[in-house]
Design a protein around this motif. Structure first.
Motif, mmCIF file in Angstrom:
data_model
loop_
_atom_site.group_PDB
_atom_site.id
_atom_site.type_symbol
_atom_site.label_atom_id
_atom_site.label_comp_id
_atom_site.label_asym_id
_atom_site.label_seq_id
_atom_site.Cartn_x
_atom_site.Cartn_y
_atom_site.Cartn_z
ATOM 1 N N ASN A 184 -47.715 1.467 -23.799
ATOM 2 C CA ASN A 184 -47.683 2.622 -22.889
ATOM 3 C C ASN A 184 -47.276 3.899 -23.616
ATOM 4 O O ASN A 184 -47.793 4.977 -23.327
ATOM 5 C CB ASN A 184 -46.767 2.322 -21.699
ATOM 6 N N HIS A 185 -46.388 3.747 -24.580
ATOM 7 C CA HIS A 185 -45.949 4.915 -25.355
ATOM 8 C C HIS A 185 -47.087 5.442 -26.237
ATOM 9 O O HIS A 185 -47.465 6.613 -26.146
ATOM 10 C CB HIS A 185 -44.730 4.489 -26.193
ATOM 11 N N GLU A 203 -50.469 6.980 -24.560
ATOM 12 C CA GLU A 203 -50.388 8.376 -24.083
ATOM 13 C C GLU A 203 -50.788 9.321 -25.202
ATOM 14 O O GLU A 203 -51.497 10.300 -25.005
ATOM 15 C CB GLU A 203 -48.933 8.699 -23.679
ATOM 16 N N HIS A 204 -50.303 9.001 -26.391
ATOM 17 C CA HIS A 204 -50.580 9.826 -27.561
ATOM 18 C C HIS A 204 -52.077 9.780 -27.913
ATOM 19 O O HIS A 204 -52.682 10.806 -28.231
ATOM 20 C CB HIS A 204 -49.729 9.314 -28.731
ATOM 21 N N LYS A 230 -54.560 9.114 -25.850
ATOM 22 C CA LYS A 230 -55.315 9.807 -24.807
ATOM 23 C C LYS A 230 -55.226 11.324 -25.009
ATOM 24 O O LYS A 230 -56.249 12.020 -24.978
ATOM 25 C CB LYS A 230 -54.741 9.416 -23.433
#
Ligand code: PLP
Length: 394
Positions: A307-308, A311-312, A314
């Protein structure tokens, strides 16, 4: 050309269009070819090497299991398969597991289970299967038939009888398509080979509702999108519903050949002794690998990482999209992302390889990003920088 490639071209059937690259070694989230060249791996054996190549608990567990027992068949129990199945039940909220060896076999098992359950416990007149246009479910005759893309059907008729394809994410079309004779509805919560297209929440929720009303078995094919890839253990957790059967493979073995279905107690009644089997299913080496990744999911650490970093990824892809008009869409979930381009992507995939980056298409105009779930922020930045330079030089 290397001898390996020319011998390969002589001895393999011509069903693959293989790239001129011979891989020899993996380390971290990189692979190396036989000449020692290093490649950042955003393919991961097609969304399969979920733990990269240096995950110590996996290496240790496999080495120990090789010394213990490599195979024993399903005439007997073995500890890794029972433990892996127990973790699948715990994480999925479903009840019973069947192990096999690949995605196509998992979907084949899902279809057989759903058919037999319906035939014996619901209504033998319900025989039809509905799947999605643009879907992909595998290469056996039944799973090719369930696949909603004609390019995979050519030359294989007559296909498995009674399959209809409805438009993905179109609730009205789904309601019209499912009738009293429908036994099975099969959906990928995120279409993989069809261009990395996530389902809409309302669509999957409506699908669940219709299946409950009409006694239709709902199968989610999570062969590509399951096992942490979307940031949840199972992709369906993003949509607030559960299927009756979920099929898994790819990341489940973190690089070892293992597939599985998990089903509700009710639908699992469809299998009784003699109805389905697989010699290698539940193999102790394969399920040792499954156990390692399922334990990593169970602690929550792997999902937190996905999840961390996703995000980057995307944000980086969106930034490239605002810079280059040739990127017409950025989409996906977690570490199953894609850019759709206004032009064919094959030249970009080839040029990336020359720059030490492995990429993969999904259809002609989409590049998908399915790295190991262990990919790091700096490696995402390295990939984005190579992609940026390739797009700038076009
Ligand atoms: N289902 C989905 C969603 C897939 O992406 C794939 C493979 O790409 C399959 C099924 C077939 O899996 P396998 O190649 O392991 O048979």
């Amino acid at each position: 050309m290397s001898d390996i490639i020319s011998t390969g071209q002589q001895v393999f059937m011509e069903n693959y269009k293989q790239l001129p690259l011979v891989l020899e070694k993996g380390e971290g989230n990189y692979v190396y070819d036989i000449d020692g060249n290093k490649y950042l791996d955003f393919v991961a054996g097609i969304a399969t090497n979920a733990l990269g190549y240096s995950y110590e608990p996996l290496k240790t567990a496999i080495k120990e299991q090789v010394d213990q027992l490599t195979h024993c068949s399903n005439l007997y129990y073995n500890k890794p398969s029972v433990e892996a199945a127990a973790l699948l039940v715990k994480l999925s909220g479903l009840d019973k597991v069947f192990f096999c060896n690949s995605g196509a076999e998992a979907n084949e098992a899902a279809l057989k289970l759903a058919k037999r359950y319906t035939n014996v416990f619901v209504d033998e007149k319900k025989t039809k299967i509905v799947s999605m246009k643009n879907s992909f479910h595998g290469r056996t005759i039944a799973t090719v038939s369930a696949t909603g893309q004609t390019k995979y059907h050519e030359g294989f008729s007559p296909l498995f009888d009674g399959v209809s394809y409805t438009e993905f994410n179109n609730i009205d079309a789904l309601e019209t398509m499912i009738d009293e004779e429908t036994a099975i509805l099969m959906i990928e919560p995120v279409q993989g080979e069809g261009g990395i297209r996530p389902a809409e929440k309302e669509f999957l929720q409506k699908a669940r509702e219709i299946c409950d009303q009409k006694q239709v078995v709902l199968i989610f094919d999570e062969v590509q999108c399951g096992i942490g890839r979307t940031g949840k253990s199972f992709a369906y957790e993003n949509f607030g519903i559960k299927p009756d059967i979920v099929s898994l493979a790819k990341g489940l073995g973190a690089g070892f050949a293992v597939g599985a279905i998990i089903a509700s107690e009710k639908v699992s009644q469809g299998f009784v002794p003699g109805t389905h089997a697989s010699t290698f299913g539940g193999n102790p080496i394969a399920t040792t690998a499954a156990k390692v990744i399922l334990e990593a999911l169970d602690t929550g650490d792997l999902l937190a990482h996905v999840n961390h970093v996703s995000e980057h990824l995307k944000a980086g892809l969106e930034q490239l999209s605002s810079k280059y008009e040739s990127i017409i869409d950025v989409r996906g979930l977690g570490l199953m992302m894609a850019i759709e381009m206004s032009e064919p992507v094959a030249p970009i995939v080839m040029a990336a390889m020359d720059k030490g980056l492995l990429l993969i298409n999904s259809g002609t105009h989409v590049i998908r990003f399915v790295p190991p779930l262990t990919i790091e922020i700096e490696e995402i930045d390295a990939m984005l920088s190579i992609l940026d330079s390739l797009l700038a030089n076009k």
